[in-house]
Design an enzyme around this catalytic site. Structure first.
Site, PDB file in Angstrom:
ATOM      1  N   HIS A  10       0.737  -1.306   0.024  1.00  0.00           N
ATOM      2  CA  HIS A  10      -0.135   0.051   0.121  1.00  0.00           C
ATOM      3  C   HIS A  10       0.726   1.209  -0.033  1.00  0.00           C
ATOM      4  CE1 HIS A  10       0.941   0.901   4.240  1.00  0.00           C
ATOM      5  NE2 HIS A  10       0.854  -0.234   4.296  1.00  0.00           N
ATOM      6  N   ASN A  16       3.769   5.163   8.688  1.00  0.00           N
ATOM      7  CA  ASN A  16       4.857   4.787   8.046  1.00  0.00           C
ATOM      8  C   ASN A  16       6.157   6.013   8.118  1.00  0.00           C
ATOM      9  OD1 ASN A  16       3.068   3.196   5.377  1.00  0.00           O
ATOM     10  ND2 ASN A  16       4.037   2.270   7.073  1.00  0.00           N
ATOM     11  N   GLU A  88      -2.074  -6.941   7.591  1.00  0.00           N
ATOM     12  CA  GLU A  88      -0.717  -6.925   8.137  1.00  0.00           C
ATOM     13  C   GLU A  88      -0.701  -7.688   9.701  1.00  0.00           C
ATOM     14  OE1 GLU A  88       2.112  -7.124   8.120  1.00  0.00           O
ATOM     15  OE2 GLU A  88       3.161  -5.022   7.796  1.00  0.00           O
TER      16      GLU A  88
END
EC number: 3.1.3.-
Length: 223
Positions: A10, A16, A88
Site C-alpha cells: 500500500h 509509515n 498486516e
C-alpha cells in the site's frame, strides 16, 4: 491451476512516515502515499486482472481502487474483495508505537535489541513470537497465529469463482507480510534486509493444486 499474483505494498501512511508499527490500526495515506498508489497503477495498467483482493483497511482499499482506476487493459474491472485475512501482522499492545522501541521491548530480553538483530539471531518467526511474549495482554499474533490467518487468505484466492488457469490477480499487501512471504518462499539470492517500498510490486506464481509450502514461487520482489 496456476495464478499470477501481483502483490503491491500500500501507499505510504503517516504511521509509515513516523516509523510506527501499524498492523491492524490505520492511519491515512500521505500525499506521497497517493503518489505511490498511482505509480503502482501505471506500472500495472496493462495487466488484465481477473480478481482483486485487499485487507479491510482504508490504506489498502484506497491503493487498490487507485490501481484499478489506472488500469487500461479492460473496460470492466473486477469487484474488489476486502477481507481481514489480508491484513498486516497484528502487533497487539504495540500497535502505533515507535518501531525501534517496540522491537527493543520484544528482543532485549533475548539479547537482541532490534528487529534486524532478532531476525539475524533467531529467525523471522521469533519477531512475532517475541512480540507476543512482550505484549502484556498477549494479543499480538504469534508466528503460528499469523500464518494460520495468511494461509486462509491464500485459500480465499484459490477458491474465487472467477479465476482460471493463468489468471492475473491483484493483491494489496503490507510491508511485514511481504517480508514474511519472502522469508518463507523465496529461494536464495534475494536481499531481504531490503524492505519492500510503498507502492512496490512483488510477483508470485501460485499453484492452487499444491499444499501451501509447495504452492508459491517467487517471480520478482520489490519492483
Amino acid at each position: 491451476m496456476i495464478l499470477h499474483l501481483h502483490l503491491v505494498r500500500h501507499g505510504q501512511t503517516y504511521f509509515n512516515r513516523y516509523n510506527r508499527l501499524q498492523g491492524w490500526s490505520n492511519s491515512p495515506l500521505t500525499q506521497s502515499g497517493y503518489e505511490d498508489a498511482h505509480k503502482a497503477g501505471r506500472t500495472l495498467k496493462d495487466v488484465a486482472f481477473a480478481a482483486a483482493f485487499c485487507s479491510d483497511t482504508t490504506r489498502a482499499e484506497i491503493t487498490a481502487h487507485t490501481i484499478l482506476e489506472e488500469n487500461t487493459a479492460q473496460k470492466e474491472q473486477p469487484r474488489l474483495v476486502r477481507d481481514m485475512h489480508f491484513r498486516e501482522q497484528f502487533y497487539g499492545y504495540f500497535e502505533g508505537q515507535d518501531m525501534a522501541a517496540a522491537w527493543w521491548a520484544a528482543g532485549a530480553p533475548h539479547g537482541a535489541g532490534s528487529y534486524n538483530a532478532i531476525v539475524e539471531r533467531f529467525g523471522l518467526a521469533a519477531t512475532k513470537d517475541f512480540l507476543k511474549e512482550a505484549d502484556p495482554f498477549h494479543d499480538a499474533e504469534s508466528d503460528e497465529e499469523y500464518w494460520d490467518r495468511i494461509e486462509k487468505g491464500f485459500s480465499i484466492i484459490a477458491n474465487h469463482p472467477q479465476l482460471h488457469e493463468d489468471a492475473h490477480v491483484l493483491v494489496i499487501s503490507h510491508g511485514n507480510t511481504l517480508l514474511s512471504i519472502m522469508h518463507r518462499f523465496a529461494p536464495d539470492g534475494y536481499d531481504l534486509s531490503e524492505r519492500p517500498l510503498n507502492g512496490s510490486v512483488t510477483q508470485l506464481d501460485f499453484d492452487t493444486s499444491q499444499d501451501i509450502d509447495d504452492a508459491v514461487s517467487i517471480v520478482s520482489y520489490n519492483q
